[in-house]
Design a protein around this motif. Sequence first.
Motif, PDB file in Angstrom:
ATOM      1  N   LEU A  99       0.545  -4.025 -17.071  1.00 54.64           N
ATOM      2  CA  LEU A  99       0.684  -2.738 -17.609  1.00 54.64           C
ATOM      3  C   LEU A  99       1.298  -1.330 -17.898  1.00 54.64           C
ATOM      4  CD1 LEU A  99      -3.259  -3.740 -17.140  1.00 54.64           C
ATOM      5  CD2 LEU A  99      -1.812  -3.694 -18.847  1.00 54.64           C
ATOM      6  N   ARG A 136       0.618   1.603 -20.220  1.00 48.01           N
ATOM      7  CA  ARG A 136      -1.386   1.345 -20.173  1.00 48.01           C
ATOM      8  C   ARG A 136      -1.046   2.460 -18.916  1.00 48.01           C
ATOM      9  NH1 ARG A 136      -1.206  -4.468 -22.062  1.00 48.01           N
ATOM     10  NH2 ARG A 136      -4.144  -4.218 -21.992  1.00 48.01           N
ATOM     11  N   GLU A 145      -5.684   1.908 -17.971  1.00 47.50           N
ATOM     12  CA  GLU A 145      -5.671   0.909 -18.225  1.00 47.50           C
ATOM     13  C   GLU A 145      -5.754  -0.248 -16.470  1.00 47.50           C
ATOM     14  OE1 GLU A 145      -6.542  -3.955 -19.521  1.00 47.50           O
ATOM     15  OE2 GLU A 145      -5.094  -2.069 -20.864  1.00 47.50           O
ATOM     16  N   GLN A 169       4.457  -1.088 -19.198  1.00 52.11           N
ATOM     17  CA  GLN A 169       3.835  -0.873 -20.875  1.00 52.11           C
ATOM     18  C   GLN A 169       3.940   0.834 -20.982  1.00 52.11           C
ATOM     19  OE1 GLN A 169       1.265  -4.056 -21.172  1.00 52.11           O
ATOM     20  NE2 GLN A 169       1.656  -4.197 -23.469  1.00 52.11           N
TER      21      GLN A 169
END
Length: 679
Positions: free
Chosen positions: A635, A640, A643, A638
Motif C-alpha cells: 500500500l 496509499r 490506509e 502505491q
Amino acid sequence: MGLAATWTTGPLATGIGAAVTAVYTLVADNMRPQRSRSHAGALLRTTSGGIPRCGQLVRPELAGVHPADGQLDRSAPPYVERDAEPVLRAALAREDFVLILGESTAGKTRLAYEVTRALFPRHAFVRPLNRSALAAAIEETRRSKRAVLWLDDLENYLGADGLTSSMLAGLLQGRTDRAVVLATMRSEEYRRYDAREESRLTGSDRDAWRVEREVLDRARKIRLARHWSPAEQQRATRYQADPRIRLALKSCDRFGVAEVVAAGPELLAAWENAWAPGANPRGAAVVATAVDCRRAGLLRPVSRQWLQELHPPYLVERGGPDLQPEPFEEAMQWACKAAYATSGLLVGNYSQGYLAFDYLLNKPGLSPVPDHLWEALLTRVDPTDAYDMGLVAHQANQLSRAVAALELARSGGAAGADYLLAIAVGDRGWPRQAVGDLEDVVRRRRAELGWCHPDTLAARHQLAFFRGEAGDTAVAAAAFGELVVDTTAALGPNHADTLAARHQRAYFTGEAGDSRTAVLQLRTLLADRLREEGPDHPQVLATRRSLIWFSSLTGTLADAQEELRLLLRDARRCLGPDSPHTLAIVSTQAVFTARAGHAAEAAAAFGRLVTDRSRVLGTEHPHVIHTRLQRCQALLSQGRTTEAGEDLAQVLRDARRVLEPGHRHIELASDMLDELRQG
C-alpha cells in the motif's frame, strides 16, 4: 466360558468402546469385578482372570465389533466372506504385524475377528482395553508361547506412552514361537500419516508423527473397501433371511453393506433430525458434545457427569428452551439406543463412560470445536489427556490452545510435554522463550541419552531453528552445519532428519546474507531429495521454493517468477490450495510481484493471502501478521499512506498482544509506522 474385562469405576483411558459394553452385557451374570487391578493392566480377561484363547471368543463384540442392540438372545449378523479375506490369511501366514485399513464401518474388525479365530484358535488373545494397558499387553504377549496382540483402532495406541517401532522389534524379533500383531485403523486416521501431512508439521509434531509413522511402515497393510463388490454382494444373498443383511443389500447402491449393518447412515440421519423442536434436541446436544470431545483430542470415554455438565451450550446455540428439550435421562437413553443390531450414537455405559460412534466424526461440515468445550475440558482432564489435546491443537495450528493444554501436561509431568510445549511457544511467536526452554531439553537429553541420540538430535534441530527465528541466523547456520555432520554419522546421509538439517543449514546461510552458498547447497540437496523422495514429495517442493527464492537474489527475477509459477502449479496438484506450503509459495509469488513494480497487484494478492492464511492458520499466527505487514508495504508503494497507516497501527497492536516483546514483526511494524509519521 464367560469373558470379562478388568472393570473399574471411573472412565478408563483410550480404547474403551463398543466391545467393552458388549462384554459387560454378555457376562453380567458371571462377572467378578477386579477393582484392585490398575487401569494400566486393563486387558480382556476371562472371569477367572486369565487371558482367553482366540477360539474362545464366541461373540465378535469381544474383539471390538460394533455390538448387538443389548438383547442377549440376539446374535451378531452373519459373517459374509470379504474379497480381502484370502489376502489377509496369506499375510498372516508370513507376516508378524498386519494392519487392516478402511473407512468407518467397512467391516475391518469383523474380518480380522473371523480370520483370527480360524487361523489361531489356540493363540492367546491379548487385547489391551486402553493405551495405558499397552505395556502390560506387550509383556503378556511376550510371555505367551503363542499369542495375537489385538490392537483394534490402532490410532488409540499411538502417541504419548504409545506403541513404537522399537517396542514391536523387541516383541517380535528373534522369537522361535509365533506371535502376531493384528490391528485395524480408519482410513481417515491413516491419512494423517501421508507424506503430504508431514509437510504441515513442525518441531515435535513432526517428530511424534515420524515415531508413529515408523510403526505403520512396519506393518503389512491390507485395505478393505466400504462398498462391497458384486461377488461380496452375491455371497451376502445367502443370508437374506437375516433382516439386517436384507436391508443392507437393498441399500448397497449408496452405502457399503457393513456400513448399513452398522447403521452408520441411519445414526447420522437420526442425529441431524433430533435437533427439531420436540424431537430429541438435548440428546443431539449430548452427542455433539461427545463428538467434539474426540475431535478435541480426548481419546478416552467421557463420563455421564461430564456429558451432563458440558452439553448445555450446544443446546443454547440451537435455540435453548424453544427446542422443547427432553430431560437428560431421556436424552441419554435415546443417544445410547442401538439402530438395528449395531450401535447407538453413543457407545459405552455408566461405569466405563461414553464415546461418540466413530462414523459421526466423518460428518461433512462439522464446525470447529468451540471454545466453551475446549476450556471446560482443560479444567477436567489429566496430564496425558492434556498432552493428546495439545498435540491435536498444534497439528491444527491452534497455537493458543496447544500452549494452554501443553502447559497443563507439563505441570502434571506428562512425558515429552516440555519439548512439545517449547516448540508450540516458538511457533506461536515467542522464539527466544523457546530457545531457553529447548536449551534445558537438550542439556537433559544429552546427559541421559548422549549428544547424537536421535531424540537429542531432534531437540538440537529445534533449538537451532528457533535461534534463527529469534534473529541469530549465522549462529543457526553454524549449528545446522554441525547437525548435518552428526545426523549423517548417526542416521545416515539419506535419513529425513539429515536432509531436513541440510535444508535448514542452507536456509539460514542465505538468511545470514550468503545467498550464493545457499543456492549451491540447495541445488545439491534438491538433487538428493529428487532421487530419494521423488518429484511430488512435499519436502522436494519446499526445497524448490527455497532454491527459487535465493536464486532470485542473485539471478534474474523473471526466471525466478517462471520457476515459481511452475512450482505453484505442482504444489496445488500435490498438496492442495490450502496447504501451508502452497500458501508459502503464494506469498513468495506476491513478493516477486511487488519486486517487479506491480504494487497494486501485490497489495491485492497479499490481501487474499491474509484471508486464506487466517482461515488455515488462525488470525493470530505469526505468518498472518507478517502477511498483513507485507500488504501495508505494498500500500505504501502505491502512495496509499492513510490506509497503510491505519492498518499498520492495528497490526502493531495485534502483534504486541500475541507476539514476544521485541519480535521482528513488532520491530518492523514499529519502524514502518515511525517512518510513515515522520515522512
